[in-house]
Design an enzyme around this catalytic site. Structure first.
Site: not given
Ligand SMILES: *Cc1c(COP(=O)(O)O)cnc(C)c1O
Length: 403
Positions: A96, A118, A385
């Site tokens: 993010k 948000e 992610s």
């Molecule tokens: C917020 C988040 C997501 C989901 O959000 P996307 O916009 O779909 O990427 C996925 N993995 C992590 C670690 C997150 O913090």
């Protein structure tokens, strides 16, 4: 002989639509601000000084490029070449921050020193508060009070970083109510304020802008896999909440038709509406929070509650570019249940020494089934992610382990 299909260009039209998805469904008062953000954002794409500063910060602050790690044991287990894109190693522990820094720089460029955002689980709030601290921007985060209670450490983190966190008492006191409150603030303070949306969704130009800032993931991965394997991968796998880490990985590969793009949604605890967040397997076309896309809603258009063990995938709609990629048959979406995701946490931790975020664990949990649909020795890239430290207490709670 069949002629080769024309390269697929995944770009929105002038009104921000990907086919029938996307667009702008917002109060009239926000249109000038969205127009301004769009125009200035499009300029920054070719602005050398802006791009240089962004690259510098991604390198020296975020720690990019993130590695592409070969998953030795998983690869052996499944008989495929499995590579992990390590967004868990970004500063703040997830992808993010890539978007928060990009939009923070954009706000400086526009001359808006006040940022609002948000947050649901608090991850986007922490990333935004971090970027604001770095760039000297004032920061206010809207968060449902129910989420604040569940995610108290992230509330404290944001405050440590100098952000103001405002509890939202309306509705279900969760993410969608926080979005509504942030939009209300923006309508009132649009002259001085930039709104940083945390995923590839909302009104145009957000889905485009967030996707571009996250595309660094796919650009790096493409160069890294070519170097490591001497060719493009057979498939990419990523979890899909709003859709930013997945579209960031997918986008640089969209025109490479031989590369399967596989998104994994939250299958939650069951198939009934309300028990999952699989918008493509239970949702229908609708309008929600500024855009047209798939929405989990009742027959009369009431947006329904969702459930997932991971807060970051727990959202009733999904980024419009994904809806379009699915419609044209370029990307596939499947679901992974809470239980399979928890297995994914254990699997990656035990085999590779990486505790993934519960969101990322959905991509791992779906991997066995995905591998079964590919050839032996196929090359796959899975996006990790985020890191799992934030979820350790939740995993223990769900599994009935006292800490
Ligand atoms: C917020 C988040 C997501 C989901 O959000 P996307 O916009 O779909 O990427 C996925 N993995 C992590 C670690 C997150 O913090």
């Amino acid at each position: 002989m069949k002629s080769k299909p024309a390269p697929l260009k995944s770009q929105p039209d002038a009104s921000g639509r990907y086919g029938r998805y996307g667009g702008r469904y917002v109060p009239e008062t926000l249109i000038p601000a969205l127009d301004e953000v769009t125009a200035l954002y499009l300029k920054t794409r070719t602005d050398k000084a802006f791009q240089k500063r962004l690259r510098e910060l991604l390198s020296t602050f975020v720690g990019r490029p993130t590695p592409l790690t070969f998953a030795t044991s998983l690869s052996k287990k499944f008989g495929r070449h499995i590579w992990l894109k390590r967004e868990d190693l970004c500063h703040t522990g997830a992808h993010k921050i890539n978007n928060a820094i990009g939009q923070g720089l954009l706000a400086l460029k526009i001359g808006k020193k006040r940022i609002i955002a948000e947050t649901g689980a608090g991850q986007h709030g922490v990333a935004t508060a971090t970027a604001c601290a770095l760039l000297g921007l004032q920061c206010r985060i809207y968060m449902g009070v129910e989420d604040m209670r569940r995610q108290a450490p992230n509330v404290f983190r944001m405050r440590l970083l100098g952000a103001e966190v405002i509890g939202v008492e309306s509705g279900t006191k969760t993410l969608k109510d926080a979005v509504n409150e942030a939009l209300r603030d923006w309508v009132t303070n649009v002259q001085t304020t930039h709104y940083i949306i945390g995923s590839a969704l909302g009104p145009h130009p957000y889905p485009l802008m967030v996707r571009d800032f996250q595309s660094i993931i796919g650009k790096e991965a493409k160069a890294q896999i070519k170097k490591a394997e001497g060719r493009l991968p057979d498939a990419l796998v990523a979890c899909v909440g709003g859709g930013s880490n997945s579209i960031g990985l997918f986008h640089p590969f969209i025109k490479d038709r031989g590369v399967r793009l596989i998104g994994v949604e939250a299958g939650g605890k069951g198939d009934a509406l309300g028990e999952h967040a699989a918008r493509f397997d239970g949702g229908t076309f609708g309008v929600f929070q500024g855009m047209a896309s798939y929405v989990l809603q009742s027959a009369d258009g009431q947006v329904l509650g969702t459930h997932s063990v991971s807060a970051g995938l727990d959202y009733a709609s999904v980024g419009p570019e994904h809806a379009w990629l699915r419609e044209v048959g370029r990307a596939e979406y499947l679901r992974c249940s809470d239980a399979e995701a928890l297995k994914g946490v254990h699997l990656l931790a035990e085999t590779e020494g990486i505790i993934p975020a519960l969101e990322s664990a959905h991509a791992i949990g779906a991997l066995e089934g995905i591998c079964a649909s590919t050839k032996k020795n196929a090359v796959l890239i899975v996006n990790v992610s985020g890191r799992g430290d934030k979820d350790v207490a939740e995993v223990a709670r769900v599994e009935g382990v006292a800490l």
